[in-house]
Every structure is written in C-alpha cells, then in structure tokens.
Design an enzyme around this catalytic site. Structure first.
Site, short mmCIF file in Angstrom:
data_model
loop_
_atom_site.label_atom_id
_atom_site.label_comp_id
_atom_site.label_asym_id
_atom_site.label_seq_id
_atom_site.Cartn_x
_atom_site.Cartn_y
_atom_site.Cartn_z
N SER A 112 68.68 -24.24 5.04
CA SER A 112 67.69 -24.84 4.15
C SER A 112 67.81 -26.37 4.19
O SER A 112 67.73 -26.96 5.25
CB SER A 112 67.87 -24.27 2.75
OG SER A 112 66.83 -24.69 1.92
N ASP A 254 61.05 -28.73 3.12
CA ASP A 254 62.44 -28.80 3.56
C ASP A 254 62.54 -28.09 4.92
O ASP A 254 61.53 -27.57 5.42
CB ASP A 254 63.38 -28.24 2.47
CG ASP A 254 63.35 -26.74 2.38
OD1 ASP A 254 62.29 -26.15 2.66
OD2 ASP A 254 64.38 -26.14 2.01
N ASP A 256 63.46 -25.29 6.16
CA ASP A 256 62.97 -23.92 6.36
C ASP A 256 61.67 -23.68 5.59
O ASP A 256 61.19 -22.55 5.51
CB ASP A 256 64.02 -22.86 6.02
CG ASP A 256 64.37 -22.81 4.56
OD1 ASP A 256 64.40 -23.89 3.91
OD2 ASP A 256 64.61 -21.71 4.02
MG MG Z 1 64.86 -24.18 1.90
#
Ligand code: MG
Length: 461
Positions: A112, A254, A256
């Site tokens: 992430s 972000d 992902d």
């Molecule tokens: Mg994320």
C-alpha cells in the site's frame, strides 16, 4: 515509518515486511501456501467438491513485485490451487477480477502506502472480502506452523493470465454513476497516480466520463516520485498543478489505488477525511446507513444526521468495516484514510469509485468543490503515533478507563473516548509496529490537547 529491521507484520490486513529482510521469497511462498491450504479447507459456497481453488493474483508496481508475485504464485500452486495472474492492478481491481473469474480467493502483492523498501501480501476471500479476524488468524497460524497441504505432482495446475482487469473494474464503476450527467458538466481533473498500480484504471474512468485529464506519474513503474502516502505534505505538486491548470478537482491515489485524497479547484488539499464525507453527502439517503471505522471523522455523523441516516462505527480495518456494512445493509462505507467502499462492486476500498462519485457530486451540484465542502461542518483532526512498548498495550485499556471514567468508552478496537463534541482513539496499528492516537475536536488546539492527555496517561514518548 520504520525502515530498518522492522519485523514481519501479520494482521487482519495480511502480511507486510521489508524486502530482503523480514520479507523474502521463502516467507512469501509460505504465506501463499498457507492461504492455498486455508482455501482447500474453507470452500466457497457452491464449490464444496474437490475442484481446485482458483486464486486471482495481482500486484502493485513495486520493483520487488515480480519477485514476490512469483514466490506467492509458487506457494499457492504448491497446494494445488489454480493461479490466475492479473498483473499490475489496483487492490479493488484484483477483488473485482476475482469476482469476475468466479475465483475462490484473491491475493494482492502490495505494501500500500509504505515506502519503496516494503512489500506485502493481502489475501481476499471468494467474495472479495479481506478474511475477517478468525479466518485471518487461521491463515497466520498455518503460516507459523508450516501447516500446508501440498499437492502431488499430478495435482499441480499451470498458471494462467487475465490481462483485462482494469477495464472490468472501470465498467463496474461506470454502471453506478450517471455518465451522461458527468459528461455534460465538461469537467477537468488532475490525477497523481504516484507511479503506482491505479493509473490505467484512473485514465480509463476519466476518459469514459469525458473528463479532461492531466495525469501526473501515470506509468506503473513503482519509482515513487514522492513519499507515496497521499497526505498534504506529499501532494504539493498535485495542489500546484490543479490550481495552475484550473482543473475542477485534483485526485491522488496511493500505490495500490485503494485510497483517494482530494484537492479542490484552488489547489487546496481537502484531505482524505473528506473522501468518505463527500461520498456520503452525495449518496446517503434517509434511513440509510454508512459504516466508518472508529478513527474516522465525525463529519460523516453530521451528514447522516442531516438526512436521517445512521453511522455504524467499526474497528479499524477494511474487513471490519465491510462486516459492519453487511450486518447493517449499508452499501456505502469507508475509512478516514481516503478509503471509500461501495459493496455493490467490491468489498475493498476503491479510489476509482471515489473519483466517480466526487465527479458526479460536482456535476450534480453545479458548484465548485470548495463551495460544496463548505456545506460540511469542519473539525480539526490530529493523527499522532508513537513507538509501541508491549507493556503499554497490556495496561492501556485499564489506564484509559480509569483516566476517562466519566466519558463514553468504546473498546471494540483499542480505546475510543467520546465527549459531546470531541473524541480520541488510541490503538495499535495493524500494519506498522506503532501505536496510533487520533483526536478530533472543533479546533486544532483542543484536538492536540486530547492527544497529549492520552500520551501522558499512557506514558508515551
Ligand atoms: Mg493502499
């Protein structure tokens, strides 16, 4: 963010570690094998026969992604699962691809918003839900105990590929918004995809909605141009470009692409807390519920109260929020970190549905975003963190209850203390070796004071 010698983190959010240190191919393969073995033991409804579990496997754009992906695929395949590689894709995109493929589960290789040296593996169930606490604990136990169900050679299945997950994701989102309305507003947007996994999905969406796009860091190279957490200090360029180009809105993803932060037409960082608030303002109707975690701004409570709706508060973590949504028939939910969930298309936070709803809101109201934001009562939220001492965690609930005995106390996740007009929430992080203290009040001084009170009570340094 600790980047030296951080231990492997195993939680309801999956696994995260430092590549080459706590996270190696061996570790990743074992986690894949643990999940594959768990899938064999927990068949999705309607697939209780001996057909091999199918797993959609995707990744974000990090340099370590192909290496970890290969290891996880190997671990999954070793248990006789059928692995379908969906390539570089947002986390919600993987969940939607898993559903489209009628898979028994999904896995996403991502850390992430953690910096470049990190990576991780996030499992998803057949319904796209991150495994809830009891299932997550079982997968972790299998990992620790090397409790794997390896297949014999004639039970191994060759990998397959599914390269169109981005288009499926965008098609699902488009079905939930008024495309003609958004097109007719002739909007423009600046998007910072941080060279993460979600750039293609963002581009396809905005193109389909007739939104003029100025795309920063679109290519999924994994070479993050700034610290990838979509917070104000990391999005200076997005703010400047949005104002300079006169765009209607700026969006930041972000790596992902499950989180979405927003900048208004003046280049002012509105912040991640407003993502759920604005979506609730747009979508929540009378008698409907929205789920939010205990660390999410009370703006959503005000919005719900205004329309006769209800807020369901849950422990932090997507699986907890989506459980709260299912238990209360809520289609909308999210977290204050810019995570918006519409469970009609997936059970995970989704920057793409967030963008679509914000654009639809601007088109429907025919107002600049900065004006729409003024309709939501503003609070000051302060997010603090400290290194965690296991002894502090053990004594935290008792100490907090003793210190704030007069106030309303919620012990679902750490400790949250509520006053009439402010709150403070203290809890250990699921993904980092730290304790988080979050407070919200009518002004920043009061919120800071609440954080300091908790630091004093717990002796945090
Ligand atoms: Mg994320």
């Amino acid at each position: 963010m600790t980047t030296n010698n951080a231990p492997l983190m195993l939680s309801i959010s999956g696994m995260r570690g430092l590549v080459g240190k706590s996270l190696t191919p061996t570790v990743a393969a074992r986690f894949g094998a643990a999940f594959g073995s768990w899938l064999w033991a927990n068949r999705r409804p309607g697939n209780e026969d001996n057909a091999a579990p199918v797993v959609a496997l995707g990744r974000d754009s990090r340099q370590s992604g192909p290496m970890i992906e290969a290891a996880v695929a190997s671990g999954l395949a070793s248990t006789g699962c059928k692995v379908i590689r969906v390539g570089i894709l947002s986390t919600p995109g993987v969940a939607i691809a898993a559903n489209h493929l009628s898979a028994d589960g999904g896995m996403v290789i991502t850390a992430s918003h953690n910096p470049f040296p990190w990576n991780g593996v996030k499992p998803l169930r057949h319904d796209g839900v991150a495994p809830p606490p009891e299932d997550s604990a079982n997968i972790i136990e299998r990992f620790h105990n090397n409790d794997f169900k390896y297949a014999e050679v004639d039970g191994l299945i060759r990998f397959e590929d599914f390269p169109t997950g981005d288009k499926h994701h965008v098609d699902e989102v488009l079905a939930l918004v008024d495309v003609d309305l958004i097109k007719s507003a002739n909007l423009s947007a600046t998007v910072d995809s941080v060279h993460g996994a979600g750039g293609d999905e963002a581009r396809h969406l905005l193109h389909a909605l007739g939104v003029k796009l100025h795309h920063l860091y679109a290519a999924p190279t994994g070479d993050f141009p700034h610290i990838p957490e979509p917070t104000k200090e990391n999005l200076v360029e997005l703010s400047e470009q949005t104002a300079k180009l006169g765009a209607d809105v700026g969006f930041a993803q972000d790596p992902d692409a499950d989180r979405l932060a927003i900048v208004d037409e003046n280049g002012t960082y509105i912040g991640e807390e407003y993502t759920l608030a604005l979506c609730a303002l747009h979508k929540l109707g009378q008698g409907q519920s929205v789920a939010a975690n205990l660390s999410t701004s009370r703006m959503v409570d005000d919005i719900a109260a205004n329309v006769g709706g209800k807020v369901i508060r849950t422990p932090v973590g997507e699986a907890n929020v989506t459980q709260g949504m299912r238990d209360n028939n809520a289609t909308l939910g999210g977290e204050g970190n810019g995570g918006i969930i519409d469970n009609r298309i997936s059970q995970v936070r989704d920057s793409i549905i967030g963008m679509a709803y914000i654009l639809e809101l601007i088109a429907a109201r025919k107002q600049p975003l900065s004006e729409i934001v003024k309709d939501i009562p503003a609070y000051a939220i302060v997010k603090d963190k400290a290194g965690v001492d296991p002894e502090v965690l053990k004594t935290m609930p008792d100490k907090m209850q003793a210190a704030f005995a007069e106030q309303r106390i919620d012990l679902q996740d750490g400790v949250r203390i509520d006053w009439e007009d402010k709150w403070v929430h203290v809890r250990p992080s699921n993904t980092e070796p730290i304790i988080r203290v979050i407070a919200e009040a009518s002004d920043e001084a009061q919120a800071k004071e609440l954080v300091q009170q908790v630091r004093d009570v717990l002796g945090l340094v």
